[in-house]
Scaffold this motif. Sequence first.
Motif, PDB file in Angstrom:
ATOM      1  N   PHE A 157     -16.166  44.960 -21.286  1.00 33.65           N
ATOM      2  CA  PHE A 157     -16.546  44.557 -19.930  1.00 33.65           C
ATOM      3  C   PHE A 157     -16.436  43.040 -19.772  1.00 33.65           C
ATOM      4  O   PHE A 157     -16.009  42.548 -18.723  1.00 33.65           O
ATOM      5  CB  PHE A 157     -17.988  44.995 -19.639  1.00 33.65           C
ATOM      6  CG  PHE A 157     -18.162  46.476 -19.475  1.00 33.65           C
ATOM      7  CD1 PHE A 157     -17.075  47.295 -19.203  1.00 33.65           C
ATOM      8  CD2 PHE A 157     -19.420  47.061 -19.599  1.00 33.65           C
ATOM      9  CE1 PHE A 157     -17.238  48.670 -19.056  1.00 33.65           C
ATOM     10  CE2 PHE A 157     -19.590  48.420 -19.450  1.00 33.65           C
ATOM     11  CZ  PHE A 157     -18.496  49.233 -19.181  1.00 33.65           C
ATOM     12  N   THR A 158     -16.831  42.297 -20.808  1.00 34.06           N
ATOM     13  CA  THR A 158     -16.765  40.840 -20.751  1.00 34.06           C
ATOM     14  C   THR A 158     -15.327  40.357 -20.597  1.00 34.06           C
ATOM     15  O   THR A 158     -15.036  39.474 -19.782  1.00 34.06           O
ATOM     16  CB  THR A 158     -17.387  40.229 -22.017  1.00 34.06           C
ATOM     17  OG1 THR A 158     -18.718  40.714 -22.185  1.00 34.06           O
ATOM     18  CG2 THR A 158     -17.416  38.713 -21.935  1.00 34.06           C
TER      19      THR A 158
ATOM     20  N   ILE B 179     -13.493  29.886 -25.013  1.00 31.94           N
ATOM     21  CA  ILE B 179     -14.178  29.978 -26.307  1.00 31.94           C
ATOM     22  C   ILE B 179     -15.049  31.229 -26.341  1.00 31.94           C
ATOM     23  O   ILE B 179     -15.105  31.929 -27.367  1.00 31.94           O
ATOM     24  CB  ILE B 179     -15.025  28.714 -26.543  1.00 31.94           C
ATOM     25  CG1 ILE B 179     -14.129  27.473 -26.572  1.00 31.94           C
ATOM     26  CG2 ILE B 179     -15.801  28.821 -27.847  1.00 31.94           C
ATOM     27  CD1 ILE B 179     -14.887  26.169 -26.644  1.00 31.94           C
ATOM     28  N   HIS B 180     -15.703  31.527 -25.218  1.00 29.28           N
ATOM     29  CA  HIS B 180     -16.490  32.763 -25.146  1.00 29.28           C
ATOM     30  C   HIS B 180     -15.613  33.975 -25.400  1.00 29.28           C
ATOM     31  O   HIS B 180     -16.010  34.915 -26.095  1.00 29.28           O
ATOM     32  CB  HIS B 180     -17.156  32.899 -23.772  1.00 29.28           C
ATOM     33  CG  HIS B 180     -18.117  31.811 -23.438  1.00 29.28           C
ATOM     34  ND1 HIS B 180     -18.677  31.001 -24.402  1.00 29.28           N
ATOM     35  CD2 HIS B 180     -18.628  31.399 -22.243  1.00 29.28           C
ATOM     36  CE1 HIS B 180     -19.492  30.126 -23.810  1.00 29.28           C
ATOM     37  NE2 HIS B 180     -19.466  30.348 -22.511  1.00 29.28           N
ATOM     38  N   MET B 181     -14.405  33.971 -24.831  1.00 25.50           N
ATOM     39  CA  MET B 181     -13.499  35.110 -25.004  1.00 25.50           C
ATOM     40  C   MET B 181     -13.019  35.235 -26.446  1.00 25.50           C
ATOM     41  O   MET B 181     -12.897  36.341 -26.977  1.00 25.50           O
ATOM     42  CB  MET B 181     -12.286  34.969 -24.071  1.00 25.50           C
ATOM     43  CG  MET B 181     -12.564  35.295 -22.622  1.00 25.50           C
ATOM     44  SD  MET B 181     -13.311  36.933 -22.408  1.00 25.50           S
ATOM     45  CE  MET B 181     -15.044  36.504 -22.261  1.00 25.50           C
ATOM     46  N   ALA B 182     -12.734  34.114 -27.078  1.00 25.37           N
ATOM     47  CA  ALA B 182     -12.291  34.154 -28.474  1.00 25.37           C
ATOM     48  C   ALA B 182     -13.390  34.747 -29.355  1.00 25.37           C
ATOM     49  O   ALA B 182     -13.119  35.578 -30.234  1.00 25.37           O
ATOM     50  CB  ALA B 182     -11.918  32.746 -28.949  1.00 25.37           C
TER      51      ALA B 182
ATOM     52  N   CYS C  84     -14.050  35.008 -38.919  1.00 21.18           N
ATOM     53  CA  CYS C  84     -13.669  34.577 -37.570  1.00 21.18           C
ATOM     54  C   CYS C  84     -14.898  34.491 -36.667  1.00 21.18           C
ATOM     55  O   CYS C  84     -15.044  33.543 -35.887  1.00 21.18           O
ATOM     56  CB  CYS C  84     -12.648  35.547 -36.967  1.00 21.18           C
ATOM     57  SG  CYS C  84     -10.988  35.406 -37.654  1.00 21.18           S
ATOM     58  N   VAL C  85     -15.777  35.479 -36.774  1.00 23.82           N
ATOM     59  CA  VAL C  85     -17.006  35.452 -35.969  1.00 23.82           C
ATOM     60  C   VAL C  85     -17.854  34.248 -36.346  1.00 23.82           C
ATOM     61  O   VAL C  85     -18.351  33.515 -35.477  1.00 23.82           O
ATOM     62  CB  VAL C  85     -17.796  36.763 -36.151  1.00 23.82           C
ATOM     63  CG1 VAL C  85     -19.188  36.651 -35.541  1.00 23.82           C
ATOM     64  CG2 VAL C  85     -17.052  37.928 -35.523  1.00 23.82           C
ATOM     65  N   PHE C  86     -18.029  34.009 -37.647  1.00 20.24           N
ATOM     66  CA  PHE C  86     -18.804  32.849 -38.090  1.00 20.24           C
ATOM     67  C   PHE C  86     -18.194  31.548 -37.561  1.00 20.24           C
ATOM     68  O   PHE C  86     -18.905  30.653 -37.106  1.00 20.24           O
ATOM     69  CB  PHE C  86     -18.860  32.803 -39.618  1.00 20.24           C
ATOM     70  CG  PHE C  86     -19.715  33.871 -40.239  1.00 20.24           C
ATOM     71  CD1 PHE C  86     -20.616  34.594 -39.485  1.00 20.24           C
ATOM     72  CD2 PHE C  86     -19.626  34.150 -41.600  1.00 20.24           C
ATOM     73  CE1 PHE C  86     -21.406  35.575 -40.050  1.00 20.24           C
ATOM     74  CE2 PHE C  86     -20.411  35.124 -42.184  1.00 20.24           C
ATOM     75  CZ  PHE C  86     -21.302  35.845 -41.405  1.00 20.24           C
ATOM     76  N   THR C  87     -16.856  31.456 -37.639  1.00 19.22           N
ATOM     77  CA  THR C  87     -16.178  30.223 -37.243  1.00 19.22           C
ATOM     78  C   THR C  87     -16.273  29.989 -35.742  1.00 19.22           C
ATOM     79  O   THR C  87     -16.554  28.865 -35.291  1.00 19.22           O
ATOM     80  CB  THR C  87     -14.704  30.268 -37.674  1.00 19.22           C
ATOM     81  OG1 THR C  87     -14.621  30.561 -39.070  1.00 19.22           O
ATOM     82  CG2 THR C  87     -14.019  28.947 -37.398  1.00 19.22           C
ATOM     83  N   TRP C  88     -16.040  31.044 -34.935  1.00 21.25           N
ATOM     84  CA  TRP C  88     -16.108  30.861 -33.487  1.00 21.25           C
ATOM     85  C   TRP C  88     -17.536  30.599 -33.024  1.00 21.25           C
ATOM     86  O   TRP C  88     -17.757  29.910 -32.023  1.00 21.25           O
ATOM     87  CB  TRP C  88     -15.514  32.072 -32.769  1.00 21.25           C
ATOM     88  CG  TRP C  88     -14.016  32.008 -32.700  1.00 21.25           C
ATOM     89  CD1 TRP C  88     -13.118  32.791 -33.363  1.00 21.25           C
ATOM     90  CD2 TRP C  88     -13.248  31.078 -31.924  1.00 21.25           C
ATOM     91  NE1 TRP C  88     -11.832  32.403 -33.064  1.00 21.25           N
ATOM     92  CE2 TRP C  88     -11.875  31.363 -32.176  1.00 21.25           C
ATOM     93  CE3 TRP C  88     -13.563  30.043 -31.055  1.00 21.25           C
ATOM     94  CZ2 TRP C  88     -10.853  30.652 -31.578  1.00 21.25           C
ATOM     95  CZ3 TRP C  88     -12.538  29.317 -30.461  1.00 21.25           C
ATOM     96  CH2 TRP C  88     -11.205  29.627 -30.723  1.00 21.25           C
ATOM     97  N   MET C  89     -18.523  31.111 -33.737  1.00 17.54           N
ATOM     98  CA  MET C  89     -19.909  30.796 -33.370  1.00 17.54           C
ATOM     99  C   MET C  89     -20.204  29.325 -33.608  1.00 17.54           C
ATOM    100  O   MET C  89     -20.886  28.677 -32.792  1.00 17.54           O
ATOM    101  CB  MET C  89     -20.879  31.684 -34.159  1.00 17.54           C
ATOM    102  CG  MET C  89     -20.909  33.131 -33.699  1.00 17.54           C
ATOM    103  SD  MET C  89     -22.244  34.143 -34.381  1.00 17.54           S
ATOM    104  CE  MET C  89     -21.964  33.988 -36.147  1.00 17.54           C
TER     105      MET C  89
ATOM    106  N   MET D  92     -24.269  38.785 -25.327  1.00 14.91           N
ATOM    107  CA  MET D  92     -23.224  37.877 -24.855  1.00 14.91           C
ATOM    108  C   MET D  92     -22.734  38.260 -23.461  1.00 14.91           C
ATOM    109  O   MET D  92     -22.474  37.397 -22.620  1.00 14.91           O
ATOM    110  CB  MET D  92     -22.061  37.869 -25.853  1.00 14.91           C
ATOM    111  CG  MET D  92     -22.366  37.175 -27.166  1.00 14.91           C
ATOM    112  SD  MET D  92     -21.039  37.345 -28.380  1.00 14.91           S
ATOM    113  CE  MET D  92     -19.655  36.686 -27.456  1.00 14.91           C
ATOM    114  N   PHE D  93     -22.611  39.548 -23.208  1.00 10.88           N
ATOM    115  CA  PHE D  93     -22.197  40.007 -21.879  1.00 10.88           C
ATOM    116  C   PHE D  93     -23.219  39.587 -20.823  1.00 10.88           C
ATOM    117  O   PHE D  93     -22.841  39.096 -19.753  1.00 10.88           O
ATOM    118  CB  PHE D  93     -22.029  41.529 -21.886  1.00 10.88           C
ATOM    119  CG  PHE D  93     -21.807  42.117 -20.511  1.00 10.88           C
ATOM    120  CD1 PHE D  93     -20.571  42.040 -19.902  1.00 10.88           C
ATOM    121  CD2 PHE D  93     -22.852  42.742 -19.838  1.00 10.88           C
ATOM    122  CE1 PHE D  93     -20.365  42.565 -18.634  1.00 10.88           C
ATOM    123  CE2 PHE D  93     -22.666  43.267 -18.578  1.00 10.88           C
ATOM    124  CZ  PHE D  93     -21.417  43.185 -17.968  1.00 10.88           C
TER     125      PHE D  93
END
Length: 453
Positions: free
Chosen positions: A189-190, A212-215, A255-260, A421-422
């Motif tokens: 949905f996001t 950045i939110h989308m990544a 990837c999750v850790f890095t984008w956070m 996040m949504f």
Amino acid sequence: MNFSTNVSEDLHFSLNPSEIPVQVMEDTYKFPDRVRLPRSLFASLQDGRSAVRLAITILDIGPGRVFKGSQLSLENEGRVLNNRLVGLSVGRMRVTGLAEPLEITFSHQRQPPNMTLTCVFWDVTKGSTGDWSSEGCTTELGAKGTLCRCDHLTFFALLLRPILDKVTVQALTTISQAGCGSSMIFLVFTVVFYTVLRFSRKRFKSEDAPKIHMALSISLFLLNLTFFINVGRGPNGSSIACWAQGAIFHYFLLCVFTWMVLEALHLYMLVIRVFNTYFRHYFLKLSLVGWGLPAVMVIGTGSANSYGLYTIRDKENRTTLELCWFHEKTGVSALYFTVHGYFLITFLFSIVVLGLVAWKIFSLSTAKASNEQQQTWKGVLTVLGLSSLVGMTWGLAILTPLGLSTVYIFALFNSFQGVFMFCWFIVLYFPSQGTESSSGTVRMEQTHTVSHE
């Protein structure tokens, strides 16, 4: 054994299973298994008595059904350590609520890290036949023994159970799958909502914050997807397939850790630094770090042959969980460095940035002082929303050694990160352009995130 109720010091007894319990002088090294009865216990029993009869019993419960209870069922995979019970009684009196607890020391070898020891007693009031309970007892773990302190007299034992037994694993897996499934739906949905905004708002295409939110949303969606495949299918197929599955799972986790942490960095640039934040090809550089750094780490880890079958077993060597992850023999060091260590570094940076942002938000709220209570609540909600972006729910993993309840809390909150996040994305971008945003931080994100490309 008869003892005066007017004893002048604590009484100590040896608990050697091959010998009759005898009174001894306090000697930690000579008698590793022992019991200490405080003198206040005997003083509380005076009531016209000059002496009482003390009984100390050591029982070997063996493989029978006596002293088992529901906590020692095959499903829970628990057992009484060394099958040994220590019974303490004074005549036929029921002794409870001691002002100073008695102490029982059980000696044992070092237990595996996935096992937990708990001081328990046999509670005849539980169920139809009784069961084990830890109420009124505390457990103090040591390298060569465990000290139990209890405020009553009865039969005591040391209960050995897997931290993640089959029942717990099934419950945590169900919670995680439900949370991850919900997160995946809301993350879709996001992405859809972001796509609609890109076509409906011209300025939205040049803003970096939503990109950045989308990544982060995409990386979290892919992590949840690989989690479903890994846990749902298990280690089916060849060792090469399991190696690849573990590497992919590791990659999206990094990837999750890095984008956070990149979310935290961008937040720092917007709210704390503010000035001199122009960088050419800003989002492109963030993408190279967000997707490239995890790839380098996975390639290095894979070249060391660190991926493979990961198995969690209980004391009886029975398997409670199998998945393709780090190999339990060759990948332990890589697991600590590339997962635990990397997460700790990113989490510490994120929590520092979030603390600075929270300080700035509440400072602005105090400065306005038009409706201080309303501004405070807006600030609290803003910080909670930002915490879902920078991964504060992952920080609950640090608390999991405190007990099983914190493991459940971590599984619940962390698996629903996509839902949080949504909600934040909707609050941040759904209001019309003429509507005032809920906080100064939201306005900053909406007005100062023009692309630097």
